[in-house]
Design a protein around this motif. Structure first.
Motif, PDB file in Angstrom:
ATOM      1  N   THR A 283      -5.441   5.430   1.099  1.00 57.03           N
ATOM      2  CA  THR A 283      -4.367   4.581   0.580  1.00 57.03           C
ATOM      3  C   THR A 283      -4.764   4.034  -0.777  1.00 57.03           C
TER       4      THR A 283
ATOM      5  N   TRP B 153       3.616  13.725   2.586  1.00 55.18           N
ATOM      6  CA  TRP B 153       2.576  12.762   2.227  1.00 55.18           C
ATOM      7  C   TRP B 153       1.608  13.372   1.223  1.00 55.18           C
TER       8      TRP B 153
ATOM      9  N   GLY C 258       2.977  11.376  -1.529  1.00 58.14           N
ATOM     10  CA  GLY C 258       2.504  10.088  -1.041  1.00 58.14           C
ATOM     11  C   GLY C 258       3.631   9.403  -0.296  1.00 58.14           C
TER      12      GLY C 258
ATOM     13  N   SER D 280       9.061   3.034  -2.446  1.00 54.19           N
ATOM     14  CA  SER D 280       8.078   4.125  -2.406  1.00 54.19           C
ATOM     15  C   SER D 280       8.551   5.312  -3.229  1.00 54.19           C
TER      16      SER D 280
ATOM     17  N   ALA E 124       5.079   5.101   0.759  1.00 55.31           N
ATOM     18  CA  ALA E 124       4.826   3.675   0.971  1.00 55.31           C
ATOM     19  C   ALA E 124       5.606   3.173   2.168  1.00 55.31           C
TER      20      ALA E 124
ATOM     21  N   VAL F  77      -0.817   4.670   9.499  1.00 59.68           N
ATOM     22  CA  VAL F  77      -1.832   4.959   8.481  1.00 59.68           C
ATOM     23  C   VAL F  77      -3.209   4.980   9.146  1.00 59.68           C
TER      24      VAL F  77
ATOM     25  N   VAL G 145      -9.345   3.822   6.207  1.00 63.68           N
ATOM     26  CA  VAL G 145      -7.981   3.640   5.706  1.00 63.68           C
ATOM     27  C   VAL G 145      -7.976   3.520   4.188  1.00 63.68           C
ATOM     28  N   GLU G 146      -8.930   2.789   3.637  1.00 64.36           N
ATOM     29  CA  GLU G 146      -8.987   2.566   2.190  1.00 64.36           C
ATOM     30  C   GLU G 146      -9.146   3.865   1.402  1.00 64.36           C
TER      31      GLU G 146
ATOM     32  N   ILE H 221       0.836  -1.203   0.000  1.00 63.77           N
ATOM     33  CA  ILE H 221       0.000   0.000   0.000  1.00 63.77           C
ATOM     34  C   ILE H 221       0.867   1.248   0.000  1.00 63.77           C
ATOM     35  N   VAL H 222       0.306   2.317  -0.508  1.00 61.84           N
ATOM     36  CA  VAL H 222       0.968   3.613  -0.517  1.00 61.84           C
ATOM     37  C   VAL H 222      -0.084   4.663  -0.165  1.00 61.84           C
ATOM     38  N   LEU H 223       0.346   5.710   0.518  1.00 59.30           N
ATOM     39  CA  LEU H 223      -0.586   6.794   0.824  1.00 59.30           C
ATOM     40  C   LEU H 223      -1.002   7.489  -0.471  1.00 59.30           C
ATOM     41  N   ASN H 224      -2.278   7.789  -0.569  1.00 62.24           N
ATOM     42  CA  ASN H 224      -2.819   8.488  -1.733  1.00 62.24           C
ATOM     43  C   ASN H 224      -2.760   9.984  -1.436  1.00 62.24           C
TER      44      ASN H 224
END
Length: 190
Positions: free
Chosen positions: A114, A86, A90, A156, A92, A99, A110-111, A46-49
Motif C-alpha cells: 500500500t 489492482w 491500484g 481512487s 483505494a 488488504v 501491509v505497508e 491508503i491505496v494499493l500499490n
C-alpha cells in the motif's frame, strides 16, 4: 403485553419493546464502530500499490487467478479480474481487512503493498465541488453503497491518474468522472 419467564425480580420484555428494537435501522457502515474495528470500512488514506502487488505476486510464484482463489478461500469473494485491476491501476476502494488478507496471500507486510493517497491540490479542488458531490450520490445509488464508500471509489479513480503522473485540471477531471458515471448508469439493467 410482557413476557415474563423469570422468577422474582426478573423483568420480562414487552412485545412493544421487542418490535421497536427490531425496527431500528443499522448504522451506516462507515459510522459503525465495530465495522471500523474489523477493517470493513474503506480507508481513504491508503491505496494499493500496483507495482508492489505485481512484484510480490511474481516473487511468490502465484498467478493472478491463484491470488484470487486464495483470497476467496480466506472468505473474500475475489474475481481474477479484480486482482488484475489492482495490478494495473491500484485501488483505494478496498477495505483494510481485505488488504490484510491480500498481504497474507502475498506474504508481505501491509505497508509493502500500500501507499498513502497523494495529497494534491487538484484532487482536493475536484472533491470540494457540488458536481463531485452529485457524482458521489449517483455512484452510491448505482452500486447500492454508502456515500463514504462511493466517495472513496471515485477518489481512487482520480488517485490512479495521479499515480500515473497524469494530473489533469479539475474541470477536465470532473468531465471525465461524469462520463464514467454516465456510462456505468447506461449499462445498468432497467
Amino acid at each position: 403485553m410482557t413476557f415474563d419467564k423469570g422468577g422474582p425480580g426478573h423483568q420480562g420484555v414487552s412485545v412493544d419493546a421487542f418490535l421497536a428494537a427490531a425496527a431500528l435501522e443499522p448504522l451506516p457502515l462507515e459510522d459503525d464502530p465495530t465495522a471500523r474495528l474489523l477493517g470493513l470500512v474503506p480507508d481513504a488514506d491508503i491505496v494499493l500499490n500496483r507495482t508492489a502487488i505485481k512484484s510480490a505476486r511474481a516473487r511468490s510464484g502465484l498467478s493472478v487467478s491463484d491470488v484470487a482463489q486464495r483470497l476467496t478461500e480466506l472468505g473474500w469473494d475475489t474475481r481474477t479480474s479484480e486482482v488484475l485491476q489492482w495490478e494495473l491501476r491500484g485501488s483505494a476502494d478496498i477495505v483494510p481487512a481485505r488488504v490484510t488478507a491480500l498481504a497474507v496471500v502475498l506474504n508481505q507486510p501491509v505497508e509493502a503493498i500500500t501507499m498513502p493517497v497523494p495529497e494534491d491540490a487538484r484532487m482536493s479542488a475536484v472533491q470540494s465541488t457540488e458536481q463531485f458531490a452529485g457524482l458521489v450520490r449517483r455512484w452510491a445509488q448505482l452500486f447500492d453503497t454508502t456515500l463514504r464508500a462511493a466517495e472513496v471509489a471515485l477518489t481512487s479513480r482520480m488517485a490512479t491518474a495521479v499515480h500515473r503522473g497524469e494530473i489533469p485540471d479539475p474541470a477536465r477531471t470532473l468531465k471525465t468522472m461524469e462520463a464514467l458515471v454516465d456510462e456505468l448508469e447506461k449499462r445498468q439493467p432497467q
